[in-house]
Design an enzyme around this catalytic site. Structure first.
Site, PDB file in Angstrom:
ATOM      1  N   ASN A  93     -10.945 -10.695 -18.659  1.00 54.18           N
ATOM      2  CA  ASN A  93      -9.892 -10.275 -19.584  1.00 54.18           C
ATOM      3  C   ASN A  93      -8.647 -10.019 -18.740  1.00 54.18           C
ATOM      4  O   ASN A  93      -8.545  -8.988 -18.078  1.00 54.18           O
ATOM      5  CB  ASN A  93     -10.340  -8.994 -20.313  1.00 54.18           C
ATOM      6  CG  ASN A  93      -9.229  -8.399 -21.175  1.00 54.18           C
ATOM      7  OD1 ASN A  93      -8.198  -9.038 -21.394  1.00 54.18           O
ATOM      8  ND2 ASN A  93      -9.447  -7.184 -21.653  1.00 54.18           N
ATOM      9  N   LYS A 127      -5.651  -9.441 -19.613  1.00 56.02           N
ATOM     10  CA  LYS A 127      -4.670  -8.505 -20.199  1.00 56.02           C
ATOM     11  C   LYS A 127      -3.253  -9.067 -19.996  1.00 56.02           C
ATOM     12  O   LYS A 127      -3.084 -10.283 -19.991  1.00 56.02           O
ATOM     13  CB  LYS A 127      -4.851  -7.103 -19.604  1.00 56.02           C
ATOM     14  CG  LYS A 127      -6.317  -6.655 -19.644  1.00 56.02           C
ATOM     15  CD  LYS A 127      -6.518  -5.213 -19.307  1.00 56.02           C
ATOM     16  CE  LYS A 127      -8.011  -4.891 -19.360  1.00 56.02           C
ATOM     17  NZ  LYS A 127      -8.303  -3.491 -19.173  1.00 56.02           N
ATOM     18  N   HIS A 149     -10.483  -4.273 -28.688  1.00 51.98           N
ATOM     19  CA  HIS A 149     -10.453  -3.682 -27.353  1.00 51.98           C
ATOM     20  C   HIS A 149      -9.866  -2.274 -27.470  1.00 51.98           C
ATOM     21  O   HIS A 149      -8.964  -2.040 -28.274  1.00 51.98           O
ATOM     22  CB  HIS A 149      -9.602  -4.545 -26.421  1.00 51.98           C
ATOM     23  CG  HIS A 149      -9.744  -4.140 -24.989  1.00 51.98           C
ATOM     24  ND1 HIS A 149      -9.093  -3.040 -24.478  1.00 51.98           N
ATOM     25  CD2 HIS A 149     -10.478  -4.658 -23.972  1.00 51.98           C
ATOM     26  CE1 HIS A 149      -9.433  -2.895 -23.203  1.00 51.98           C
ATOM     27  NE2 HIS A 149     -10.266  -3.870 -22.868  1.00 51.98           N
ATOM     28  N   GLU A 159      -7.809  -0.761 -25.741  1.00 54.53           N
ATOM     29  CA  GLU A 159      -6.343  -0.710 -25.551  1.00 54.53           C
ATOM     30  C   GLU A 159      -5.617  -1.075 -26.842  1.00 54.53           C
ATOM     31  O   GLU A 159      -4.543  -0.545 -27.127  1.00 54.53           O
ATOM     32  CB  GLU A 159      -5.938  -1.640 -24.389  1.00 54.53           C
ATOM     33  CG  GLU A 159      -6.336  -1.024 -23.047  1.00 54.53           C
ATOM     34  CD  GLU A 159      -6.590  -2.012 -21.927  1.00 54.53           C
ATOM     35  OE1 GLU A 159      -6.226  -3.201 -22.057  1.00 54.53           O
ATOM     36  OE2 GLU A 159      -7.175  -1.591 -20.905  1.00 54.53           O
ATOM     37  N   GLU A 175     -17.865  -1.064 -23.848  1.00 55.52           N
ATOM     38  CA  GLU A 175     -16.869  -0.678 -22.859  1.00 55.52           C
ATOM     39  C   GLU A 175     -16.547   0.815 -23.001  1.00 55.52           C
ATOM     40  O   GLU A 175     -15.691   1.186 -23.812  1.00 55.52           O
ATOM     41  CB  GLU A 175     -15.578  -1.472 -23.052  1.00 55.52           C
ATOM     42  CG  GLU A 175     -15.749  -2.970 -22.872  1.00 55.52           C
ATOM     43  CD  GLU A 175     -14.455  -3.615 -22.384  1.00 55.52           C
ATOM     44  OE1 GLU A 175     -14.510  -4.306 -21.360  1.00 55.52           O
ATOM     45  OE2 GLU A 175     -13.400  -3.417 -23.006  1.00 55.52           O
ATOM     46  N   GLY A 199     -10.604   0.329 -16.137  1.00 58.66           N
ATOM     47  CA  GLY A 199      -9.483   0.376 -15.199  1.00 58.66           C
ATOM     48  C   GLY A 199      -9.445   1.642 -14.355  1.00 58.66           C
ATOM     49  O   GLY A 199      -8.438   1.933 -13.708  1.00 58.66           O
ATOM     50  N   SER A 242     -14.593  -1.435 -15.156  1.00 70.12           N
ATOM     51  CA  SER A 242     -14.621  -1.449 -13.684  1.00 70.12           C
ATOM     52  C   SER A 242     -15.779  -2.266 -13.097  1.00 70.12           C
ATOM     53  O   SER A 242     -16.350  -1.889 -12.069  1.00 70.12           O
ATOM     54  CB  SER A 242     -14.619  -0.018 -13.131  1.00 70.12           C
ATOM     55  OG  SER A 242     -13.448   0.661 -13.565  1.00 70.12           O
TER      56      SER A 242
END
Ligand code: PGA
Length: 258
Positions: A9, A11, A97, A99, A169, A175, A215
């Site tokens: 991904n 991003k 996701h 985010e 996730e 991250g 991660s």
């Protein structure tokens, strides 16, 4: 037997020249016959999808998108429809996701519409779920996962027949360099697979690929793959580096060959 999916991904990262050099570094690597049952996927920004399709045309890399509009077409400035993605040959699309949930207030109704649109277009949704740090420390993880699964999946048309990838996730691991331990990840994956078995049906649970994300790196992938219910990774940071991406695909190959 489920395949192993190694999905990058990207991003909002990489400029056009960096996209070119990523695929240049992968030349002659991902077209080998040993890739049977391993599916490498790259999800670049929308603007690079066409370029990535071209650059990966002689390889087994599949191209995915990072999001899709919940509308079919029309006056929705800035949106990209499932049909548009289909017309570019996109195979997978990330949906929900964290985010997008956090920064764009992605809500349940939208997520349902998006998954239904993708399925209609023959694109496999990579549906993301996961708890945040607060929910983890207060012992709500399973409750959160159950709610995310049931609110969305029980409203998907013909759910019994569709191809779906789920990405677990945990938000606190994205991250941050804080990966869930393989045991912790397996516990959540096992919960998800059992939910699919009981709430949808056993064969759906058996065939559905469940990725771990948060991660993931070349260093920790092997231990995650050793867990029964972990079928690969949805990988952000480490997928940007072609050498790391190659190492992760190689880890998956040797895992299947063992
Ligand atoms: P990360 O991102 O690997 O950088 O933690 C994963 C993701 O957000 O999908």
């Amino acid at each position: 037997m489920r395949p192993i999916i190694i999905a990058g991904n990207w991003k909002m990262n990489k400029l056009a020249t960096e996209v070119e050099s990523f695929f240049c570094c992968l030349e002659n690597f991902v077209d080998s016959p040993t890739l049977k049952d391993i599916v490498p996927v790259i999800c670049p920004s929308f603007v690079y999808i066409e370029r990535c399709k071209k650059l990966s045309e002689h390889s087994s890399i599949q191209i995915g998108a990072q999001d899709v509009s919940s509308f079919p077409n029309g006056a929705y400035t800035g949106d990209i429809s499932a049909e548009m993605l289909k017309s570019l040959g996109v195979n997978y699309c990330i949906v929900a996701h964290s985010e997008r949930r956090i920064y764009y207030n992605e809500c349940t109704d939208n997520i349902i519409l998006k998954i239904n649109k993708l399925v209609e277009c023959g694109i496999i949704p990579i549906f993301c779920i996961g708890e945040n740090e607060d929910q983890r420390v207060t012992g709500q993880t399973f409750e959160v996962l159950k709610n995310q699964l049931s609110e969305i999946l029980l409203n998907i048309k013909k759910i019994n027949d569709i191809d779906l990838v789920i990405a677990y996730e945990p938000v606190w691991a994205i991250g941050t360099g804080k990966t869930a331990t393989p045991d912790l990840a397996q516990e959540a994956h096992n919960f998800i697979r059992n939910w699919l078995r009981e709430s949808i049906n056993p064969s759906f649970a058996e065939k559905t690929v469940i990725l771990y994300g948060g991660s993931v790196s070349p260093e920790n992938l092997q231990d995650l793959l050793l867990q029964d219910d972990i079928d690969g990774g949805l990988i952000g940071g480490a997928s940007l580096d072609p050498e790391k991406f190659k190492r992760m695909v190689k880890t998956a190959i040797s895992f299947k060959e063992r």
